[in-house]
Scaffold this active site. Structure first.
Site, mmCIF file in Angstrom:
data_model
loop_
_atom_site.group_PDB
_atom_site.id
_atom_site.type_symbol
_atom_site.label_atom_id
_atom_site.label_comp_id
_atom_site.label_asym_id
_atom_site.label_seq_id
_atom_site.Cartn_x
_atom_site.Cartn_y
_atom_site.Cartn_z
ATOM 1 C CG LEU A 152 -0.430 0.065 2.620
ATOM 2 C CD1 LEU A 152 -0.078 1.465 3.061
ATOM 3 C CD2 LEU A 152 -1.490 -0.504 3.559
ATOM 4 C CB CYS A 262 8.255 2.609 2.445
ATOM 5 S SG CYS A 262 6.936 2.132 3.551
HETATM 6 C C1 UDX Z 1 5.945 3.139 -1.251
HETATM 7 C C2 UDX Z 1 5.584 2.059 -2.282
HETATM 8 O O1 UDX Z 1 5.057 2.679 -3.461
HETATM 9 C C3 UDX Z 1 4.556 1.095 -1.695
HETATM 10 O O2 UDX Z 1 4.269 0.057 -2.619
HETATM 11 C C4 UDX Z 1 5.139 0.507 -0.416
HETATM 12 O O3 UDX Z 1 4.187 -0.350 0.201
HETATM 13 C C5 UDX Z 1 5.530 1.602 0.571
HETATM 14 O O4 UDX Z 1 6.435 2.524 -0.068
HETATM 15 P P1 UDX Z 1 4.781 5.376 -0.349
HETATM 16 O O5 UDX Z 1 6.062 5.576 0.392
HETATM 17 O O6 UDX Z 1 3.482 5.539 0.358
HETATM 18 O O7 UDX Z 1 4.765 3.882 -0.983
HETATM 19 O O8 UDX Z 1 4.731 6.408 -1.570
HETATM 20 P P2 UDX Z 1 5.100 6.419 -3.117
HETATM 21 O O9 UDX Z 1 3.909 6.847 -3.871
HETATM 22 O O10 UDX Z 1 5.778 5.176 -3.545
HETATM 23 O O11 UDX Z 1 6.156 7.625 -3.154
HETATM 24 C C6 UDX Z 1 7.399 7.532 -2.474
HETATM 25 C C7 UDX Z 1 8.191 8.801 -2.672
HETATM 26 O O12 UDX Z 1 8.644 8.899 -4.013
HETATM 27 C C8 UDX Z 1 7.427 10.099 -2.397
HETATM 28 O O13 UDX Z 1 8.286 10.991 -1.710
HETATM 29 C C9 UDX Z 1 7.092 10.630 -3.791
HETATM 30 O O14 UDX Z 1 6.949 12.032 -3.809
HETATM 31 C C10 UDX Z 1 8.328 10.169 -4.561
HETATM 32 N N1 UDX Z 1 8.109 10.001 -6.002
HETATM 33 C C11 UDX Z 1 7.220 9.078 -6.457
HETATM 34 C C12 UDX Z 1 8.871 10.768 -6.898
HETATM 35 O O15 UDX Z 1 9.696 11.588 -6.493
HETATM 36 N N2 UDX Z 1 8.688 10.556 -8.236
HETATM 37 C C13 UDX Z 1 7.807 9.660 -8.737
HETATM 38 O O16 UDX Z 1 7.710 9.535 -9.969
HETATM 39 C C14 UDX Z 1 7.046 8.888 -7.821
#
Ligand code: UDX
Length: 438
Positions: A152, A262
């Site tokens: 998630l 995460c």
């Molecule tokens: C992540 C994983 O996606 C999820 O499957 C796992 O269970 C937990 O870790 P989360 O940390 O909630 O989820 O957010 P996510 O949407 O993955 O974004 C993580 C970080 O990457 C955020 O800081 C977001 O801003 C950044 N991000 C995401 C980018 O900088 N660029 C992108 O293209 C996508």
């Protein structure tokens, strides 16, 4: 089915609500009495869209209750889900699995041989097998244990739990998986694929998926560094390479990089585990992924310093402080780190965020909180967009142009229309792009 969910943080609270929504009878357990009391009263300890309403519905349906002790668990539960956290150990790279071992040992004291234990926490490969050994010693029988990672995302947690892309189950015996598959039957009936694997592969699925996502983000942020040095545009580059189906456009958003509870700690824990296994070189590239990501934060500080000449006593407005929108999670937040670095350089940093100011207050960071967006922009010498909340994406640059002292914005997430902001008389700067301002 009768279910217990041990650990009521982000993962456990969401999982408990999701299982109640599937119609199971769920008991959530956490040693933190105030957390348990709040959840029982229908209040979440964090912000997550839609989850609090679902929590209240689940409580009033009679499917969900909360308690602090494990004593009667064996009588009231067929499946015990372990959902405790595995944070990065302070001053080290590795994940702290002590909460997982503590939860398993408390469970072992009351476990029936027929009950199923399901680990959902993100753990280093090899943890599940060590847990079986420990629990066998404590109980005198081989516990039925499955690992079932959770994928998630914050901001879409409940929807991700109810409709994941896949259900991955690891165990030593396919027979153990049956009860878990029955528990998820309604989801499986929707056509969600189920992969039944061994324990070690299952543990690796979660950390390698997160490592891949982090690598994809750092890849495009490395391209941003090249773009900055060569006059190219990393946003257009991402669009162009993302249209190749083999690459795909998701997780190619360039900006201030990834944060949260995460991705950063999972890649570091994975590097540490590979070292322990004697194959550190296999994940040496992840150290670079981490470094590229951290350099993006410094890049924004440098851009801000270039704009301001000197940071000291300048009024800087940070729009968004959580690590991503639709969350109030400040763990390893790039926006927060940038704000703190600018403050350390003498800047007077005012922070606006639609939901995270309460969480920020608890940190006693010295940053100035302002809940009114227009007041936050007033008299600013520089505005930085740190988190791409919908409120900021729909800001009318014309309508707010009279507020700051200097009309300059750094779009740390590459979400604003350069044309619209320039038309309203703003200088707009964005990482990975070489925007020409008149
Ligand atoms: C992540 C994983 O996606 C999820 O499957 C796992 O269970 C937990 O870790 P989360 O940390 O909630 O989820 O957010 P996510 O949407 O993955 O974004 C993580 C970080 O990457 C955020 O800081 C977001 O801003 C950044 N991000 C995401 C980018 O900088 N660029 C992108 O293209 C996508």
């Amino acid at each position: 089915m009768k279910i217990s969910v041990i650990g009521l943080g982000y993962l456990g609270s969401t999982h408990a609500v999701a299982m109640a929504q599937l119609g199971h009878n769920v008991i959530g357990i956490d040693p933190d009495d105030s957390r348990v009391q709040a959840l029982a009263a229908g209040t979440l300890p964090f912000f997550e869209p839609g989850l609090e309403d679902a929590l209240r519905q689940a409580i009033s349906s009679g499917n969900l209750s909360f308690q602090t002790d494990h004593d009667d668990l064996s009588a009231v539960s067929d499946i015990h889900f372990i959902c405790v956290g595995t944070p990065q150990i302070s001053g080290q790279q590795s994940a702290d699995t002590s909460y997982v071992f503590a939860a398993a040992s408390q469970l072992a004291a009351v476990l029936r041989p027929s009950s199923l234990v399901v680990g959902k926490s993100t753990v280093p490969v090899g943890t599940a097998r060590n847990l079986i050994t420990n629990m066998r010693k404590a109980t005198g029988f081989t516990p039925k244990l499955c690992w079932n990672p959770e994928f998630l995302r914050e901001g879409t947690a409940l929807a991700d739990s109810m409709s994941p892309d896949r259900i991955v189950i690891g165990s030593d015996d396919l027979e153990y998986n049956q009860a878990l598959k029955s528990c998820y039957q309604k989801m499986i009936d929707q056509g969600i694929p189920v992969l039944e694997l061994d324990l070690e592969t299952t543990e690796l699925v979660k950390v390698s998926a997160n490592a891949f996502l982090a690598t994809k983000i750092s890849f495009i942020n490395a391209m941003a560094e090249i773009a900055e040095a060569s006059g190219a545009d990393a946003v257009r580059l991402a669009e162009a390479i993302g249209l190749d189906n083999r690459i795909g456009k998701s997780f190619l958003r360039t900006g201030i990089g990834f944060g949260g509870g995460c991705l950063p700690k999972d890649i570091r824990g994975f590097i540490a585990r590979a070292d322990e296994l004697g194959v550190g070189e296999s994940l040496a590239f992840l150290k670079e992924v981490d470094q590229i990501n951290l350099r993006r934060r410094q890049r924004i500080v440098s851009l801000a310093t270039e704009e301001l000449g000197q940071v000291s006593n300048k009024k800087i407005t940070m729009l968004g402080i959580s690590f991503k929108p639709d969350s109030d999670d400040l763990r390893d937040s790039p926006a927060l780190e940038i704000a703190l670095r600018l403050q350390a350089l003498g800047g007077i940093v005012t922070v606006h965020d639609p939901v995270s100011l309460e969480a920020l207050e608890k940190k006693s960071s010295g940053l100035i909180s302002e809940s009114d967006l227009l007041a936050a922009l007033k008299d600013a010498d520089l505005v930085i967009l740190g988190t791409e909340w919908a409120d900021y994406k729909k800001l009318d640059p014309e309508a707010v142009s009279s507020l700051p002292r200097v009309k300059t914005i750094i779009d740390g997430r590459n979400v604003l229309s350069v044309e619209a902001w320039q038309k309203a008389g703003w200088r707009i700067i964005a990482p990975g792009r070489n925007i020409v301002n008149d």
